[in-house]
Write an enzyme that holds these catalytic residues in place. Structure first.
Site, mmCIF file in Angstrom:
data_model
loop_
_atom_site.group_PDB
_atom_site.id
_atom_site.type_symbol
_atom_site.label_atom_id
_atom_site.label_comp_id
_atom_site.label_asym_id
_atom_site.label_seq_id
_atom_site.Cartn_x
_atom_site.Cartn_y
_atom_site.Cartn_z
ATOM 1 N N ASP A 1 -0.585 -24.743 20.850
ATOM 2 C CA ASP A 1 -0.097 -23.984 21.731
ATOM 3 C C ASP A 1 -1.293 -23.370 22.423
ATOM 4 O O ASP A 1 -2.138 -23.294 21.768
ATOM 5 C CB ASP A 1 1.167 -23.143 21.323
ATOM 6 C CG ASP A 1 1.489 -22.212 22.518
ATOM 7 O OD1 ASP A 1 1.693 -22.645 23.286
ATOM 8 O OD2 ASP A 1 1.309 -20.822 22.090
ATOM 9 N N GLU B 1 -10.461 2.208 9.924
ATOM 10 C CA GLU B 1 -10.655 3.117 8.659
ATOM 11 C C GLU B 1 -11.967 2.616 7.962
ATOM 12 O O GLU B 1 -11.765 1.637 6.814
ATOM 13 C CB GLU B 1 -9.512 3.050 7.622
ATOM 14 C CG GLU B 1 -8.270 3.584 8.285
ATOM 15 C CD GLU B 1 -7.322 4.024 7.102
ATOM 16 O OE1 GLU B 1 -7.966 4.671 6.198
ATOM 17 O OE2 GLU B 1 -6.123 4.062 7.407
ATOM 18 N N ASP C 1 -1.205 -20.344 25.249
ATOM 19 C CA ASP C 1 -0.976 -18.929 25.553
ATOM 20 C C ASP C 1 -0.380 -18.273 24.157
ATOM 21 O O ASP C 1 0.382 -18.645 23.446
ATOM 22 C CB ASP C 1 0.036 -18.715 26.570
ATOM 23 C CG ASP C 1 -0.414 -19.276 27.723
ATOM 24 O OD1 ASP C 1 -1.443 -19.143 28.358
ATOM 25 O OD2 ASP C 1 0.466 -20.072 28.532
HETATM 26 N N1 RBF Z 1 -4.399 -0.853 3.179
HETATM 27 C C1 RBF Z 1 -3.334 -1.865 3.168
HETATM 28 O O1 RBF Z 1 -2.174 -1.540 3.170
HETATM 29 N N2 RBF Z 1 -3.571 -3.450 2.874
HETATM 30 C C2 RBF Z 1 -4.765 -3.711 2.818
HETATM 31 O O2 RBF Z 1 -5.144 -4.961 2.559
HETATM 32 C C3 RBF Z 1 -6.082 -2.703 3.005
HETATM 33 N N3 RBF Z 1 -6.969 -3.283 2.945
HETATM 34 C C4 RBF Z 1 -8.174 -2.187 3.010
HETATM 35 C C5 RBF Z 1 -9.464 -2.561 2.946
HETATM 36 C C6 RBF Z 1 -10.544 -1.596 2.891
HETATM 37 C C7 RBF Z 1 -12.240 -1.914 2.867
HETATM 38 C C8 RBF Z 1 -10.250 -0.261 3.362
HETATM 39 C C9 RBF Z 1 -11.202 0.835 3.241
HETATM 40 C C10 RBF Z 1 -8.957 0.214 3.321
HETATM 41 C C11 RBF Z 1 -7.966 -0.750 3.246
HETATM 42 N N4 RBF Z 1 -6.510 -0.549 3.343
HETATM 43 C C12 RBF Z 1 -5.483 -1.306 3.350
HETATM 44 C C13 RBF Z 1 -6.228 0.666 3.887
HETATM 45 C C14 RBF Z 1 -5.770 2.161 2.977
HETATM 46 O O3 RBF Z 1 -4.580 1.573 2.888
HETATM 47 C C15 RBF Z 1 -6.244 3.250 3.469
HETATM 48 O O4 RBF Z 1 -7.480 3.420 3.486
HETATM 49 C C16 RBF Z 1 -5.455 4.246 2.578
HETATM 50 O O5 RBF Z 1 -5.585 5.615 3.161
HETATM 51 C C17 RBF Z 1 -6.227 4.332 1.195
HETATM 52 O O6 RBF Z 1 -5.563 4.995 0.411
HETATM 53 MG MG MG Z 2 -9.454 8.083 6.147
#
Ligand code: RBF
Ligand code: MG
Ligand code: ADP
Length: 381
Positions: free
Chosen positions: A17, A312, A19
């Site tokens: 596809d 983050e 778009d």
């Molecule tokens: N949060 C998720 O819900 N799923 C993820 O796959 C996920 N992967 C992350 C990978 C990295 C390298 C970092 C730094 C954060 C990730 N987080 C993820 C965010 C995480 O939930 C968040 O930083 C929380 O505040 C950690 O307690």
């Molecule tokens: Mg933070």
């Protein structure tokens, strides 16, 4: 190197596809409609985005005329707005991974077709702005070349016909629900790449749902694997974001040993809409402190189910103090994986530590380490 994937089914050809799957058309659509609706004294609020996705332009226009109670016929609306869209086509960007996928399949001689509900002429204008795309497709079929558009299977059956392939030997890649429905009705394998976030639960009929084209593993479908993964990472054209470190959700990531110096997404909504959510890595610069390795998540943190997209970054360095309010600059050089949900906080933390190890090691590779010297990291606002 990527992890070998079990084969779901072997296909011989791929039908794409356009778009929302290969092109980031949505940004343009919103821009045009916003300006246009003002002329009628109305305000585009984006709430119709999900109603117009995957429709023919006429059906989409009809939905807008009705929803906004516009004092004109759908035909009039279409003819007035069409020139504005045509002007914008050269501004449409390919979605991440689109050119990579096209070049990969073309390089391996896998027959490809483009099947879009847009009229053939619109498809031609849109892809003429993308280098080498047009020549890559053995067939291009527009919504005006078949009796009925998606969700009807006709467009995909015609594509298979022109590729001289059995429908069951074709893999459809689609972002919209009508497109997935059409592919299944045509008896084809379907990979869904939902354009709208958090909608994957609606795509149950697809053989697989992925977050973006970066996550496509062609070998699952018996096609040649991508060879550009290096030590669990996918190199990207580096991109830059920066700003002041803001307070996050205060969930105590620091207590978990994973402090993330959240950046404000303000001013980055367009850029962020161009990048899929996921785990990325690169270099982070704090002007008064230095340049550090960094691994980050961008997205909605499925485990916490955030309402807003967050950025983050975890700087891979021990700091003696917090640096809220300081300016942080990031050069993002590669991709690791999509954001995932986890059965427990422990498994989330474990996965984030895997990400850290992958990023720390990969950033030693010349391919990535050279970006440590990017001048963007040194300059302050
Ligand atoms: N949060 C998720 O819900 N799923 C993820 O796959 C996920 N992967 C992350 C990978 C990295 C390298 C970092 C730094 C954060 C990730 N987080 C993820 C965010 C995480 O939930 C968040 O930083 C929380 O505040 C950690 O307690
Ligand atoms: Mg933070
Ligand atoms: P918040 O929810 O406010 O983001 P966190 O628990 O994620 O809180 O802590 C993040 C803060 O910790 C950052 O804003 C920064 O000031 C500080 N910090 C200390 N060390 C680091 C690090 N290695 N990486 C990122 N932030 C760090």
């Amino acid at each position: 190197m990527s992890i070998p994937q079990p084969i779901k089914k072997s296909v011989l050809g791929v039908i794409l596809d356009l778009d929302g799957t290969l092109l980031n058309t949505d940004g343009i659509v919103s821009e045009v409609l916003k300006v246009f609706l003002v002329k009628f004294g109305k305000q585009w609020d984006g709430r119709e985005a999900d109603k117009i996705l995957g429709k023919t332009p006429f059906e989409a226009a009809a939905a807008i005329v009705e929803d906004y109670g516009l004092p004109c016929a759908t035909e009039e609306f279409v003819s007035e707005i069409t020139p504005t869209f045509s002007d914008q086509w050269r501004n449409i960007k390919p979605l991440p991974g689109a050119s990579r996928l096209i070049n990969h399949l073309k390089g391996h001689g896998i027959p490809m077709a483009l099947a879009s509900n847009s009229p053939r002429a619109c498809i031609e204008s849109k892809i003429s702005c993308q280098q080498d795309w047009k020549e890559s497709f053995s067939a291009i079929i527009g919504g005006d070349e078949v009796p009925a558009g998606k969700p009807s299977p006709e467009i995909f059956l015609e594509a298979a016909n022109r590729l001289k392939m059995e429908p069951s030997s074709c893999l459809v890649i689609e972002d919209s629900l009508p497109g997935v429905t059409a592919g299944k009705a045509a008896g084809m394998e379907v990979v869904a790449v939902p354009y709208l976030p958090k909608q994957s639960h609606l795509y149950t009929s697809a053989g697989e749902v992925i977050n973006s084209l970066l996550d496509l593993r062609p070998e699952k479908w018996g096609l040649p694997p991508f060879k550009d993964w290096i030590e669990g990472t996918l190199p990207l054209e580096p991109w830059h974001i920066g700003g002041l470190v803001i307070k996050g959700f205060g969930r105590g990531s620091k207590v978990l040993g994973i402090p993330t110096a959240n950046l404000s997404t303000e001013g980055y909504t367009t850029l962020l809409s161009e990048y899929p959510s996921g785990v990325y890595f690169g270099w982070a610069g704090l002007p008064v402190r230095g340049v550090y390795k960094m691994v980050m998540s961008i997205g909605w943190n499925p485990y916490f189910n955030n309402k807003e997209k967050t950025i983050e970054p975890w700087l891979l360095h021990e700091f003696d103090e917090d640096f809220y309010g300081e300016e942080l600059r990031l050069v993002i050089v590669g991709y690791i994986r999509p954001e995932l949900n986890f059965p427990s906080l422990e498994s989330l933390i474990e996965k984030i530590h895997d990400d850290r190890r992958i990023a720390e090691k990969a950033l030693e590779l010349p391919l990535y380490s050279k970006h440590r010297n990017d001048p963007y990291l040194e300059n302050s606002l």
